[in-house]
Scaffold this active site. Sequence first.
Site, PDB file in Angstrom:
ATOM      1  N   ASP A 143      34.134  -1.288   6.254  1.00 60.13           N
ATOM      2  CA  ASP A 143      32.870  -2.032   6.338  1.00 60.13           C
ATOM      3  C   ASP A 143      31.742  -1.048   6.034  1.00 60.13           C
ATOM      4  OD1 ASP A 143      31.076  -4.137   6.707  1.00 60.13           O
ATOM      5  OD2 ASP A 143      30.817  -3.720   8.836  1.00 60.13           O
ATOM      6  N   SER A 144      30.559  -1.604   5.809  1.00 60.87           N
ATOM      7  CA  SER A 144      29.391  -0.760   5.548  1.00 60.87           C
ATOM      8  C   SER A 144      28.875  -0.111   6.827  1.00 60.87           C
ATOM      9  CB  SER A 144      28.279  -1.635   4.983  1.00 60.87           C
ATOM     10  OG  SER A 144      28.049  -2.705   5.901  1.00 60.87           O
TER      11      SER A 144
ATOM     12  N   TYR B 219      25.384  -3.605   2.567  1.00 62.42           N
ATOM     13  CA  TYR B 219      26.095  -4.145   1.406  1.00 62.42           C
ATOM     14  C   TYR B 219      25.453  -5.460   0.926  1.00 62.42           C
ATOM     15  CZ  TYR B 219      30.350  -1.180   1.395  1.00 62.42           C
ATOM     16  OH  TYR B 219      31.260  -0.158   1.270  1.00 62.42           O
ATOM     17  N   GLY B 220      24.830  -6.152   1.851  1.00 58.01           N
ATOM     18  CA  GLY B 220      24.293  -7.489   1.540  1.00 58.01           C
ATOM     19  C   GLY B 220      23.178  -7.479   0.516  1.00 58.01           C
TER      20      GLY B 220
ATOM     21  N   CYS C 196      34.558  -7.165   6.368  1.00 61.04           N
ATOM     22  CA  CYS C 196      33.191  -7.405   5.911  1.00 61.04           C
ATOM     23  C   CYS C 196      33.215  -8.657   5.033  1.00 61.04           C
ATOM     24  CB  CYS C 196      32.762  -6.189   5.096  1.00 61.04           C
ATOM     25  SG  CYS C 196      31.226  -6.383   4.215  1.00 61.04           S
ATOM     26  N   ASN C 197      32.407  -9.630   5.393  1.00 67.15           N
ATOM     27  CA  ASN C 197      32.368 -10.870   4.596  1.00 67.15           C
ATOM     28  C   ASN C 197      31.803 -10.617   3.201  1.00 67.15           C
ATOM     29  OD1 ASN C 197      32.669 -13.473   6.631  1.00 67.15           O
ATOM     30  ND2 ASN C 197      31.901 -11.651   7.644  1.00 67.15           N
ATOM     31  N   THR C 198      30.782  -9.768   3.134  1.00 61.95           N
ATOM     32  CA  THR C 198      30.129  -9.504   1.850  1.00 61.95           C
ATOM     33  C   THR C 198      31.128  -8.877   0.872  1.00 61.95           C
ATOM     34  OG1 THR C 198      28.125  -9.056   3.110  1.00 61.95           O
ATOM     35  CG2 THR C 198      28.117  -8.377   0.806  1.00 61.95           C
TER      36      THR C 198
ATOM     37  N   GLU D 297      23.370  -2.850  14.243  1.00 56.87           N
ATOM     38  CA  GLU D 297      23.619  -1.404  14.225  1.00 56.87           C
ATOM     39  C   GLU D 297      22.892  -0.739  15.411  1.00 56.87           C
ATOM     40  OE1 GLU D 297      25.205   0.795  11.735  1.00 56.87           O
ATOM     41  OE2 GLU D 297      26.183  -1.052  11.093  1.00 56.87           O
TER      42      GLU D 297
ATOM     43  N   CYS E 119      29.015 -12.853   8.981  1.00 51.64           N
ATOM     44  CA  CYS E 119      28.871 -11.415   8.766  1.00 51.64           C
ATOM     45  C   CYS E 119      29.500 -10.765   9.986  1.00 51.64           C
ATOM     46  CB  CYS E 119      27.389 -11.044   8.682  1.00 51.64           C
ATOM     47  SG  CYS E 119      27.094  -9.249   8.737  1.00 51.64           S
ATOM     48  N   THR E 120      30.328  -9.751   9.776  1.00 51.60           N
ATOM     49  CA  THR E 120      31.060  -9.171  10.909  1.00 51.60           C
ATOM     50  C   THR E 120      30.146  -8.409  11.878  1.00 51.60           C
ATOM     51  OG1 THR E 120      31.634  -7.263   9.523  1.00 51.60           O
ATOM     52  CG2 THR E 120      33.266  -9.039   9.709  1.00 51.60           C
ATOM     53  N   HIS E 121      28.911  -8.129  11.464  1.00 52.96           N
ATOM     54  CA  HIS E 121      27.973  -7.506  12.404  1.00 52.96           C
ATOM     55  C   HIS E 121      27.513  -8.503  13.477  1.00 52.96           C
ATOM     56  CE1 HIS E 121      27.533  -4.199   9.526  1.00 52.96           C
ATOM     57  NE2 HIS E 121      26.798  -3.564  10.415  1.00 52.96           N
TER      58      HIS E 121
HETATM   59  N1  DGL Z   1      29.384  -6.452   7.931  1.00 50.63           N
HETATM   60  C1  DGL Z   1      29.118  -6.925   6.657  1.00 50.63           C
HETATM   61  C2  DGL Z   1      29.479  -8.365   6.391  1.00 50.63           C
HETATM   62  O1  DGL Z   1      30.291  -8.901   7.076  1.00 50.63           O
HETATM   63  C3  DGL Z   1      28.075  -6.312   5.758  1.00 50.63           C
HETATM   64  C4  DGL Z   1      26.715  -6.047   6.288  1.00 50.63           C
HETATM   65  C5  DGL Z   1      25.869  -5.344   5.230  1.00 50.63           C
HETATM   66  O2  DGL Z   1      26.142  -4.170   4.977  1.00 50.63           O
HETATM   67  O3  DGL Z   1      24.991  -5.975   4.640  1.00 50.63           O
HETATM   68  O4  DGL Z   1      29.007  -8.967   5.462  1.00 50.63           O
END
Ligand code: DGL
Length: 261
Positions: A7-8, A38-39, A69-71, A147, A181-183
């Site tokens: 993941d990012s 990443y988004g 990570c979904n992205t 974060e 989003c996994t965050h």
């Molecule tokens: N955790 C990520 C996701 O599920 C990416 C968040 C990011 O870096 O923008 O999309």
Amino acid sequence: MRIGFIDSGVGGLSVYQQVQQQVAADYIYLMDNKYLPYGEKSESFIQQRLYQLSEHLLDLGADLIVIACNTATTQAVEYLRQHFAIPFVGVVPAIKPAAALSLGHGFAVLATPATANGDYIAGLIRQFAPNDQVIKFGSSELVRLAEDKVWYQQDVQQQVSDILSVSPLAEHHSHIVVLGCTHFPFLAEEIKCALPAATVLLETGDAIARRVRQLVGEKLIYKKQYQHCFISTRELNEVQTNRLIQLGFDQHQCWPMPIAS
Ligand code: DGL
């Protein structure tokens, strides 16, 4: 068995925490914090970067990689499956379960800008929720707040409430919200607090854990001591390094290694 995670940032830990409770294995969590978020990156950048990171995990002996990570999953998992022989488990927004719950009354998806505006999610909605009104909202600011919460245990309630109060979710009052989003599972309490009381949040960590368990077999109890290694692509500060120990990691490295001066 060695399982890699990518993941990012810390978001993938919401998936890792569930998987490592169900599957006995060595773990390597590779956090690409050099390129967070990443988004806001292009699809070709994400594909090339994920290729590089997966190669590194393969060099370290990974038998299976979770794109936590979904992205990255929505933009690169098919590309990775075409290029590497090991299994990749991806994470995609829970559109199908949301459609099953909503009974055609609509739902919302909270994700990163890339996921919310991407073709992949549009395809999932066409396929599984053609009769629902789906409100999509992409926010990198929420990623940054997750974060701050995970690393520094900051109170981010006010900022989360402020962001959601001016988002399309405030106007449409969906009672089902997909955390795409996994965050965002790390902000679940704050998101619930900012939305009407009966709102149901849908996340995918447990489903991913079951999928990994199915792929590696049902081996839950080993006597061996497992390794939980954390790799970041940018150096961590002291607070972050200490936090990793609390999160259960016994090793930390930076990759690529900083060049000695
Ligand atoms: N955790 C990520 C996701 O599920 C990416 C968040 C990011 O870096 O923008 O999309």
